[in-house]
Design a protein around this motif. Structure first.
Motif, PDB file in Angstrom:
ATOM      1  N   TRP A  80       0.849  -1.189   0.000  1.00  0.00           N
ATOM      2  CA  TRP A  80       0.000   0.000   0.000  1.00  0.00           C
ATOM      3  C   TRP A  80       0.883   1.237   0.000  1.00  0.00           C
ATOM      4  O   TRP A  80       2.020   1.201   0.465  1.00  0.00           O
ATOM      5  CB  TRP A  80      -0.886   0.074   1.244  1.00  0.00           C
ATOM      6  N   SER A  82      -0.941   4.208   0.907  1.00  0.00           N
ATOM      7  CA  SER A  82      -1.769   5.074   1.749  1.00  0.00           C
ATOM      8  C   SER A  82      -1.454   4.932   3.235  1.00  0.00           C
ATOM      9  O   SER A  82      -1.778   5.819   4.021  1.00  0.00           O
ATOM     10  CB  SER A  82      -3.252   4.779   1.521  1.00  0.00           C
ATOM     11  N   ASP A 233      -4.504  -0.646   9.569  1.00  0.00           N
ATOM     12  CA  ASP A 233      -5.099   0.668   9.352  1.00  0.00           C
ATOM     13  C   ASP A 233      -6.023   1.024  10.514  1.00  0.00           C
ATOM     14  O   ASP A 233      -6.310   0.186  11.375  1.00  0.00           O
ATOM     15  CB  ASP A 233      -5.827   0.752   8.007  1.00  0.00           C
TER      16      ASP A 233
END
Length: 345
Positions: A80, A82, A233
């Protein structure tokens, strides 16, 4: 007059041969001078620079690649971009590469997105990069073989096999610092939130931190059964904390393997009417900038510096230099307001 002539010449699309002719040198010397390579005198380099400026010549990446056989591009493979850890590694690496006249080519492979684990497509890098950085990506042995087949320098960041150039913190030390801190405060029911249940790589950060959590707990005679997965996350950490606290309501503290998930755990505690740290202590890992905003105690690492170092190491390999097989960045305990001695609920 000089300004007008320069503007006219720039519109004519001059090439490297024109610069060489104007400076009275070979095209090879022009290439070396403009790229900052050695074996060009300062006087010649300045003469070439002025000729290129006068003609409005700028070497294109494709022209440089054809002339040198190099792309001056480094591939970055990661799950990822992000997430905080990966974004900071990429920022450090990309800026360093740019300072050395290299580009970054980014590929993301969310290997835990849905269904069976998706194979990393290393063939997309063939002929396009001079080196490769693998950031926190749990590769299978066959995928590493595929990367080796590209015959390009390879550096791992955040996780990686023991026989390759790897930059990563000591995961056992990270877990020991976190769990010892909670035990020292008097906690005996310490839960754990880690990455993804399908991540079983023996050198994955999540796997190693969970194993160390169990080892430290066991060595102290404590039970290590309160485990949940948050996929690194905030939303995943929040959901994992709800699951963990529903199954183990007697947990008084949680060791979380990333600050982003730890922020989710704090949010879940608020959802349930629990006060942090009075009712639930929370400690994370990383050193996220927002950790100070939510008063998160954490085991911090300098992630941006790891990206800088990774870029330097891959460039050193391209230049034919020897590089260390393992670099272990330092970590430190940052005490804030999310941990305290346990209190009866």
């Amino acid at each position: 007059m000089r300004t007008a002539r320069r503007a006219t010449l720039r519109g004519m699309g001059h090439g490297i041969e024109d610069v060489a002719r104007a400076a009275g040198v070979s095209t090879a010397t022009v290439s070396r001078a403009l790229r900052g390579l050695p074996h060009v005198t300062d006087a010649t380099r300045e003469r070439v620079r002025l000729a290129a400026l006068e003609l409005g010549y700028v070497a294109t990446p494709s022209a440089r690649s054809l002339a040198t056989g190099r792309t001056r591009t480094i591939g970055l493979l990661l799950p990822w971009v992000s997430h905080w850890f990966f974004a900071n590694v990429v920022e450090g690496a990309e800026r360093t590469l740019r300072e050395h006249d290299h580009d970054a080519l980014l590929y993301t492979f969310d290997v835990f997105e849905r269904g069976p684990r998706r194979r990393v497509e290393t063939h997309v890098l063939r002929g396009r990069v001079d080196g490769i950085l693998v950031v926190g990506l749990p590769l299978e042995p066959e995928e590493i073989v595929d990367l080796d087949a590209l015959v390009r320098p390879l550096v791992f960041v955040g996780s990686g096999p023991g026989d390759r150039c790897t930059i990563r913190v000591d995961e056992q030390e990270v877990s020991r610092i976190a769990v010892d801190h909670l035990i020292g405060l008097g906690h005996r029911r310490i839960g754990h939130v880690t990455g993804h249940p399908d991540d079983v790589s023996p050198w994955s950060a999540g796997v190693l931190r969970t194993r160390a959590w169990r080892d430290v707990m066991g060595a102290t005679g404590l039970t290590a059964d309160a485990l949940a997965y948050g996929n690194f996350d905030v939303g995943g950490g929040r959901a994992a904390a709800h699951e963990l606290l529903t199954r183990h309501p007697d947990v008084t503290s949680v060791f979380v393997t990333s600050d982003e998930m730890a922020m989710g755990v704090i949010a879940a505690a608020r959802d349930r009417g629990l006060r942090v740290p009075e009712d639930l202590s929370v400690i994370g890992v990383d050193g996220h900038e927002l950790g100070e905003v939510v008063a998160l105690t954490t085991v911090a690492q300098d992630v941006h510096a790891q990206g800088v170092l990774a870029a330097r190491l891959v460039l050193a390999q391209i230049a034919g230099e020897e590089v260390p097989q393992r670099v272990t960045p330092q970590v430190r305990l940052v005490l804030r307001g999310s941990t305290a001695p346990p209190r009866d609920r």
